[in-house]
Each structure stands twice: as structure tokens, then as C-alpha cells.
Write a protein that holds these residues in place. Sequence first.
Motif, PDB file in Angstrom:
ATOM      1  N   GLU A   1     -29.280  -1.829  -9.342  1.00 27.55           N
ATOM      2  CA  GLU A   1     -27.782  -1.506 -10.079  1.00 27.55           C
ATOM      3  C   GLU A   1     -28.000  -1.490 -11.588  1.00 27.55           C
ATOM      4  O   GLU A   1     -27.116  -1.396 -12.431  1.00 27.55           O
ATOM      5  CB  GLU A   1     -26.741  -2.477  -9.710  1.00 27.55           C
ATOM      6  CG  GLU A   1     -26.545  -2.280  -8.352  1.00 27.55           C
ATOM      7  CD  GLU A   1     -25.331  -3.216  -7.766  1.00 27.55           C
ATOM      8  OE1 GLU A   1     -24.282  -3.525  -8.629  1.00 27.55           O
ATOM      9  OE2 GLU A   1     -25.396  -3.435  -6.597  1.00 27.55           O
TER      10      GLU A   1
ATOM     11  N   ARG B   1     -33.615  -1.238   9.834  1.00 29.58           N
ATOM     12  CA  ARG B   1     -32.607  -0.392   9.748  1.00 29.58           C
ATOM     13  C   ARG B   1     -31.976  -0.535   8.488  1.00 29.58           C
ATOM     14  O   ARG B   1     -31.454   0.521   7.895  1.00 29.58           O
ATOM     15  CB  ARG B   1     -31.468  -0.405  10.901  1.00 29.58           C
ATOM     16  CG  ARG B   1     -31.162   0.853  11.831  1.00 29.58           C
ATOM     17  CD  ARG B   1     -30.087   0.418  12.512  1.00 29.58           C
ATOM     18  NE  ARG B   1     -28.916   0.924  12.072  1.00 29.58           N
ATOM     19  CZ  ARG B   1     -28.351   2.093  12.260  1.00 29.58           C
ATOM     20  NH1 ARG B   1     -29.062   2.940  12.956  1.00 29.58           N
ATOM     21  NH2 ARG B   1     -27.424   2.562  11.747  1.00 29.58           N
TER      22      ARG B   1
ATOM     23  N   SER C   1       0.872  -1.275  -0.149  1.00 30.06           N
ATOM     24  CA  SER C   1      -0.064  -0.035   0.063  1.00 30.06           C
ATOM     25  C   SER C   1       0.931   1.107   0.067  1.00 30.06           C
ATOM     26  O   SER C   1       0.428   2.261   0.032  1.00 30.06           O
ATOM     27  CB  SER C   1      -0.877   0.076   1.302  1.00 30.06           C
ATOM     28  OG  SER C   1      -0.128  -0.227   2.321  1.00 30.06           O
ATOM     29  N   LYS C   2       2.042   1.082   0.309  1.00 28.24           N
ATOM     30  CA  LYS C   2       2.989   2.125   0.340  1.00 28.24           C
ATOM     31  C   LYS C   2       3.928   2.397  -0.876  1.00 28.24           C
ATOM     32  O   LYS C   2       4.007   3.558  -1.297  1.00 28.24           O
ATOM     33  CB  LYS C   2       3.707   2.296   1.795  1.00 28.24           C
ATOM     34  CG  LYS C   2       4.404   3.566   2.115  1.00 28.24           C
ATOM     35  CD  LYS C   2       4.754   3.539   3.665  1.00 28.24           C
ATOM     36  CE  LYS C   2       5.684   4.746   4.031  1.00 28.24           C
ATOM     37  NZ  LYS C   2       5.051   6.191   3.825  1.00 28.24           N
TER      38      LYS C   2
ATOM     39  N   ASP D   1     -34.978  11.724   2.117  1.00 27.15           N
ATOM     40  CA  ASP D   1     -33.687  11.077   2.055  1.00 27.15           C
ATOM     41  C   ASP D   1     -32.879  10.758   3.467  1.00 27.15           C
ATOM     42  O   ASP D   1     -31.714  10.563   3.485  1.00 27.15           O
ATOM     43  CB  ASP D   1     -32.686  11.670   1.117  1.00 27.15           C
ATOM     44  CG  ASP D   1     -32.934  13.172   1.544  1.00 27.15           C
ATOM     45  OD1 ASP D   1     -33.170  13.556   2.450  1.00 27.15           O
ATOM     46  OD2 ASP D   1     -32.029  14.041   0.747  1.00 27.15           O
ATOM     47  N   ARG D   2     -33.491  10.837   4.536  1.00 24.87           N
ATOM     48  CA  ARG D   2     -33.226  10.677   5.924  1.00 24.87           C
ATOM     49  C   ARG D   2     -33.745   9.416   6.440  1.00 24.87           C
ATOM     50  O   ARG D   2     -35.083   9.398   6.192  1.00 24.87           O
ATOM     51  CB  ARG D   2     -32.909  11.923   6.485  1.00 24.87           C
ATOM     52  CG  ARG D   2     -32.228  12.914   5.821  1.00 24.87           C
ATOM     53  CD  ARG D   2     -31.769  13.884   6.810  1.00 24.87           C
ATOM     54  NE  ARG D   2     -30.619  13.469   7.563  1.00 24.87           N
ATOM     55  CZ  ARG D   2     -29.744  14.098   8.362  1.00 24.87           C
ATOM     56  NH1 ARG D   2     -29.915  15.515   8.374  1.00 24.87           N
ATOM     57  NH2 ARG D   2     -28.814  13.587   9.120  1.00 24.87           N
ATOM     58  N   ARG D   3     -33.028   8.704   7.351  1.00 27.10           N
ATOM     59  CA  ARG D   3     -33.798   7.703   7.808  1.00 27.10           C
ATOM     60  C   ARG D   3     -34.763   7.935   8.708  1.00 27.10           C
ATOM     61  O   ARG D   3     -36.082   7.180   8.566  1.00 27.10           O
ATOM     62  CB  ARG D   3     -32.677   6.803   8.652  1.00 27.10           C
ATOM     63  CG  ARG D   3     -33.004   5.541   9.399  1.00 27.10           C
ATOM     64  CD  ARG D   3     -31.771   5.044   9.917  1.00 27.10           C
ATOM     65  NE  ARG D   3     -30.642   4.812   9.223  1.00 27.10           N
ATOM     66  CZ  ARG D   3     -29.404   4.888   9.708  1.00 27.10           C
ATOM     67  NH1 ARG D   3     -29.409   5.233  11.311  1.00 27.10           N
ATOM     68  NH2 ARG D   3     -28.269   4.949   9.253  1.00 27.10           N
ATOM     69  N   LYS D   4     -35.119   8.890   9.504  1.00 23.16           N
ATOM     70  CA  LYS D   4     -35.703   9.282  10.252  1.00 23.16           C
ATOM     71  C   LYS D   4     -37.463   9.671   9.655  1.00 23.16           C
ATOM     72  O   LYS D   4     -38.301   9.447  10.114  1.00 23.16           O
ATOM     73  CB  LYS D   4     -35.590  10.778  11.186  1.00 23.16           C
ATOM     74  CG  LYS D   4     -35.723  10.731  12.532  1.00 23.16           C
ATOM     75  CD  LYS D   4     -35.220  11.815  13.022  1.00 23.16           C
ATOM     76  CE  LYS D   4     -35.440  11.939  14.567  1.00 23.16           C
ATOM     77  NZ  LYS D   4     -34.857  12.894  15.311  1.00 23.16           N
TER      78      LYS D   4
ATOM     79  N   ARG E   1     -29.195   4.228   0.062  1.00 23.08           N
ATOM     80  CA  ARG E   1     -28.139   4.149  -0.666  1.00 23.08           C
ATOM     81  C   ARG E   1     -28.474   4.074  -2.056  1.00 23.08           C
ATOM     82  O   ARG E   1     -27.816   4.554  -3.110  1.00 23.08           O
ATOM     83  CB  ARG E   1     -27.193   2.912  -0.323  1.00 23.08           C
ATOM     84  CG  ARG E   1     -26.555   2.848   1.050  1.00 23.08           C
ATOM     85  CD  ARG E   1     -25.711   1.901   1.342  1.00 23.08           C
ATOM     86  NE  ARG E   1     -25.082   2.376   2.588  1.00 23.08           N
ATOM     87  CZ  ARG E   1     -23.762   1.776   3.030  1.00 23.08           C
ATOM     88  NH1 ARG E   1     -23.250   1.083   1.958  1.00 23.08           N
ATOM     89  NH2 ARG E   1     -23.150   2.110   3.903  1.00 23.08           N
TER      90      ARG E   1
ATOM     91  N   ARG F   1     -29.265   7.542  -3.526  1.00 23.44           N
ATOM     92  CA  ARG F   1     -28.245   8.374  -3.810  1.00 23.44           C
ATOM     93  C   ARG F   1     -27.440   8.426  -5.123  1.00 23.44           C
ATOM     94  O   ARG F   1     -26.651   9.081  -5.490  1.00 23.44           O
ATOM     95  CB  ARG F   1     -27.156   8.093  -2.771  1.00 23.44           C
ATOM     96  CG  ARG F   1     -27.572   8.689  -1.353  1.00 23.44           C
ATOM     97  CD  ARG F   1     -26.090   8.528  -0.485  1.00 23.44           C
ATOM     98  NE  ARG F   1     -26.713   8.780   1.138  1.00 23.44           N
ATOM     99  CZ  ARG F   1     -26.555   8.240   2.218  1.00 23.44           C
ATOM    100  NH1 ARG F   1     -25.675   7.018   2.053  1.00 23.44           N
ATOM    101  NH2 ARG F   1     -26.794   8.401   3.248  1.00 23.44           N
ATOM    102  N   LEU F   2     -27.771   7.161  -5.828  1.00 27.56           N
ATOM    103  CA  LEU F   2     -26.961   6.863  -7.105  1.00 27.56           C
ATOM    104  C   LEU F   2     -27.627   7.818  -8.044  1.00 27.56           C
ATOM    105  O   LEU F   2     -28.619   8.271  -8.054  1.00 27.56           O
ATOM    106  CB  LEU F   2     -27.606   5.427  -7.362  1.00 27.56           C
ATOM    107  CG  LEU F   2     -26.896   4.302  -6.812  1.00 27.56           C
ATOM    108  CD1 LEU F   2     -27.476   2.939  -7.238  1.00 27.56           C
ATOM    109  CD2 LEU F   2     -25.514   4.143  -7.102  1.00 27.56           C
ATOM    110  N   ASP F   3     -26.577   8.375  -8.950  1.00 24.62           N
ATOM    111  CA  ASP F   3     -26.900   9.325  -9.961  1.00 24.62           C
ATOM    112  C   ASP F   3     -28.016   8.809 -10.789  1.00 24.62           C
ATOM    113  O   ASP F   3     -27.976   7.701 -11.054  1.00 24.62           O
ATOM    114  CB  ASP F   3     -25.721   9.536 -11.147  1.00 24.62           C
ATOM    115  CG  ASP F   3     -24.590  10.352 -10.389  1.00 24.62           C
ATOM    116  OD1 ASP F   3     -24.896  10.967  -9.219  1.00 24.62           O
ATOM    117  OD2 ASP F   3     -23.666  10.754 -11.122  1.00 24.62           O
TER     118      ASP F   3
END
Lengths: 377, 342
Positions: free
Chosen positions: A175, A275, A45-46, A254-257, A283, A286-288
Motif C-alpha cells: 500500500e 487461494r 441508509s435511506k 493476472d488470473r488465478r489459474k 488484488r 490491480r492497484l493503479d
Amino acid sequence: MSGAITPVTMPKFGLAMTEGKLADWLIQVGETVSAGQELADIETSKITNGYESPVSGVLRRQVVAAGETLPVGALLGVVADASVADDAIDAFIAEFQANNASADTEASAADAEPSTVSVDGLDIRVKDVGAAEGSQLPVLLIHGFGGDLTSWMLNQSALSHDRRVIAFDLPGHGESSKSAGEGKPSSFAGTVAKLLETLDADKVHVIGHSLGGAISLELARLAPEKVASLSLIAPAGLGPDVNMTFINGFISEDRRKTLEPILQLLVHDKSLISRRMIENIIRFKRLDGATGALRTIADACFPDGKQADNLRATLENYPGPVQVIWGENDEILSSAPAQSLPDKVAVSVLSETGHMPQMEKVSDVNKAISAFLEKND
Amino acid sequence: MSKKSFRQAINEALRLEMRRDPRVILMGEDVAGGRGGTSGVTDAWGGVLGVTKGLQTEFGEDRVFDTPISEASYIGAAAGAAATGLRPVAELMFVDFVGCCLDQIMNQAAKFRYMFGGKARTPLVIRAMYGAGFNAAAQHSQALYPLFTHIPGLKVVIPSSPYEAKGLLIEAIRDDDPVIFLENKVMYDDEEDVPDGSYTIPFGEANLTREGDDVTIVAFGRMVNFANEAADRLEKSGISCTVIDPRTTSPLDTGTILDCVADTGRLVIVDESSPRCNLATDVAALVAEEAFDALKAPIRRVVPPHTPVPFSSTLEALYMPNADKIEAAVKSVMSYRMKEEV
């Protein structure tokens, strides 16, 4: 040293390194290498670093191909004198690997993963499971507004022990490509007919839920030769009413509540909305292009807050067998139309059940569908 | 959808936005690697930890380019490019290097919109690595997000997972204001399911990674993972916690924090930045001012000591907040009893 066999293992280049990728072998099998000469490039990774041979000898085996990622300490290859017998090398590798047998077992239990096919320039995600052989016809599952192929997660494998069962994401959903086209049941049905051709499924039992029910009816009208039977679960298209609080809230919240009470309209037992389920829907949204596609569908199917298409005539004209399953407590599409369907339609209205019978009454629905399919193969 | 590392998620966000919008460019030290050398190799490195690997190969040297080792010049150039129509993503490598270009960020990019009467847009993203736990010593380990949060005109993002990183970075690139996007260098190999397509996560909306009744834990970036671990352990001993990942420190979702504290009455804040004037003090002040009546116990902060980050791995481990320290803090606020009024 002539008899010694030296393992070449994934080095640890830094304190944080736990695994590395063998980027490339710099010495080929059979070539001689001297101590300190670079054997391979290791990528972490480095950094990417040359790995120097710990000893002089011949590189006898490359156990790992370039491009593979392995934990620190894993066997990469073996260096030994040219005089060491091949059998001894093989035995050494076998013993080394047996002693280091680690958590290599997890990859085996892979479930049937969804794949993507191209239909009409759209990417369609498909989960295709079960046996292709035998005389039983395949099943096609069509989900509803805002759903995806996981809407059938409790049904697909249960139905697939003796037949092929295909679930997919409608355009604009899951998808699949986020283009809903006209967004009408008839336009979706056209895409579904082409999807069946792509999947080499000539004739299928069609099971549709909600908007997917209306799409199933349109498919039966457009391509009756492909539809062996119709199982419609809380279908759209048979009455004017639709709960626009749900449709609009599903698109805009768009919020859980704020989304949770909207999704609870789907079921009679409100505790079923987990949940995780809410998070997955957020989610997806949120997809385009996802909410745009949902809006297109809502505008096309439910202008002025009523269902635009009346498919009752389509249902009457379809010559094949039809069953309808509805939840008595459906808060999205009222089960009222189930009371006045043609006699040829087998109707079951399930008590204490909302808009998702295939989820709320899993075994009842699976049994009803299995029996219906067997009768109509 | 497939499992992707934090590194891959960020790479994919950059790639998708560069395909979508030709105005998006990448610049920074070694974002490609090989420029100016004699080897003829291009895109050799892809950033010091390989995050931007492959992007120069796809988009070419005009859109992905190595800069001289002069933060003042290329961060300044990026601010100017943003003000004049491009959407640059400039990589500062280690956030500790911000000392060399703070004027370009603080007095230029952050001020353009305000000082040009709201008419200027500065769609600039500055990516940088932050955080301890990598044995990178005192000059390469700081968590400087409080510094940026302090400056009006900047948006500050700290993703806590691969899924979050991809959606927040795409949002950052599409945002018309300067955004500081901070990546915890210890997390690059963390993996989770990340959608293949583009998606955005809005700024200023906190995420609740756990929901409970007893204690609210606010945690930032990598600390969210530690808070989740502590919350899962505490759940087994009968203490249920809400864990808030604010996602962005500017704007900060104060509403969610206050709502959760109103529900639980207890607050623990986990912040790996230096303890004076950090996000933990900021959130503590917010709650003390706005939700004092809800509190059943003093606010507790889980923060490092006020020292440089030690290089010694033993000392670095002692320096860092971790799940054990969070668990102890939660237990201490649970066992707190108000003094009897006399």
C-alpha cells in the motif's frame, strides 16, 4: 409523571433499518422538550429524519455524541422531569446499558495496525511493533520483489517480544506509493535510510529477503553507521542468475489459474501457495501503477535476464556481522552463491526449502535470526 | 486498507476518478440535493441512499449537479456529453425508471460506436439501483440487467461486494463505451476490506468465490452471497461447489463457465431477475450448446416466479432466491440419476 425517566433510543424508521447515525442533537442537555418536538436528527441508509421526543420533560443526558452510529434500540439519551435526582438518572442509564450490553467487546483486541509515513514525497506503509525500551537494537525487515510487509507475517511478531521490529512496504509495493523511482537496489536503499530517520531508528539490525537482501547490502554501503548487522535471506546481488519466468509471469499473469504455477516457483512445498495468497497478489497487481512499478524494477535489476548488480564486494567490505540463509531448492535465485561466500559470513542452507525460507521454515529461520541478533546487539 | 461499506466503496471510486480526471462529471436526480430549493443548503442528500454524499462539496456544482425529474432529458444529455468529450456518470436512481429513457440508451448511446463506423466513443456510465428485498414494491424492485444485456453496444456490470464495486466502477468510468452499472440496494451497508487507492477489475473476467468438484453455481450480484452461503453449508455435508460471479453480464466470461462445468458436470444458476429471457436462461443455453457432453444432470435455475415483485414482505421473501433454495437445487442435481438405457 414527575418521577418518570424515559429512555430515548435509536428508532426504527423502516423495515430495512438495523442501525442509524445520530447526525445531530437538536436539544441540548438541560433544555426542556415537549412531546412531539424534534430531539435529534437520525441518519439512516435511506433518509435523515427528525426524531420526535416521546414525552415532555428535560433532556437530562446525551449518552451518545453526534456522529455516532448505533443499532436500533441503543440508548441515545434520557428525558425526565427536572426534579429527578442526578443519581437516579445515572442509575437508570447504568441499568439500561447493563440490560442491553451487546457485542461491544470486539473493538478491544485490535492488533498493531500499519500506518503510513511520508518519505521523500512517497507514502510508505509501516508496521512498527514491539518494545522501544531496553538496550536491544530494533530490527528492520525489507521484503523482496512483489512482496510487502506481510511477507514477514510469520516472523515479525516472533522477533518482537523483546525488541522493536519494523516492517514496511517498499515503494511500488503493497500500500505504499506506486512509484518505484529508478527501481534499483541503491535507489531503494536511499529511501530506506530516510525512512529510518523518519522513524527515529538510528541503528538497526537489517533483515532482507531476495531483492530486499540486495537493498540491505546497498544500505550497508550507503549508511554503514545505521546497520548493526545483516541477515540476508536468499539475497539478490550475489550471483548473475534469476528466474525470469517467475519475474515476467509475476508481472503479466493476472488470473488465478495462470498465476498459481508462477507463484509455486517460490516454494518447495507447492501446497503453501494458498487461494488467499494468490488472490491478495492479484488484488495488489490491480492497484493503479503496481505492474508499472514492478516492470520498472525488473528492467532496472534484471536487464537481459541477468542480475545487473554484483554486490559481492559490498558484502566483503561491510565491517559488521553478516549471516546468509538460503533454501537449497530455491527456484528463483539459485543458492549456488552461498557456497563461495567470505569466511566471516555465517551461512545456513536449508534442505527442502525454496525461495521463501522465512515462510517455509519459520521456526528454523526465527531461531537463527534471534540467536544472531542477541549475539550482535 | 480498511473496512468500507458498499456505499463508501462506490463513493470513493467516484471521488478518486473525479480527482484524477476533470472530464468526469456526475448528474442525476438528487445526486447532491437542495438545488432549486429555498433553504440554501447544498449537497443535502447525496443521492436517495446517500451514495454520492459529499461529492458536490468537493467538486462543485459544475461537476456534480441535480437534474430535473426527466430521465429522458438528462440521460440523453449524458449520452451527448459523452459523445463530445466528457465522461459523465449519470444516476438513474431506481433502474425501474429506465422506461422513461430507454431510447436514449438503446437507440442512441449503445449505437454511436457502431453507426459512426467505429469512430465515436461514448464513455458514459449509468448507475442505478436494482433488486428486491427492500420492501420497495413492484416499481422499485426489479432486476433489469437482462434488458441491458440484450442490447449490443452496452456493457453491463453487477458488483457482488464492496471490493468488487470499487474496482469495477473505476474500470467502468475509464471504459470508452456506455456501461450500465447496477447496484443492489440491499447491499449498501455490506462491509469488507477495500484498498484506499485506485484499482481496476477488468470486464469479462469471472471471479470464482468458491472452488469445488461437484456442482458449478453461477450467480449474479447479491445472489453471489447467497450462493457462497449455500456452498459453505453444502461443504459440511460433503458436496463441494464452485461459485462463479461473472461480474459483467456483457461481456460474459463464457470460457470460465464452460471450464467449470466441464470439471463438475452439474450446473445451478441463480438469478433474481424475472425468469423468462433472463441471465439464467442465457447461461443455460450456453452450457446446453457448448458443454452438453459434460453434463451429468439437467441444468437447474434458481429464479423468482414470473410475477411483479410483491410489496408484502412475506411474499417478497417467498419470491426471492435464497441460500435454502440454492441448497435444495444443488442437492437435486446431485441426486439425479440418468434413466437406464433400454
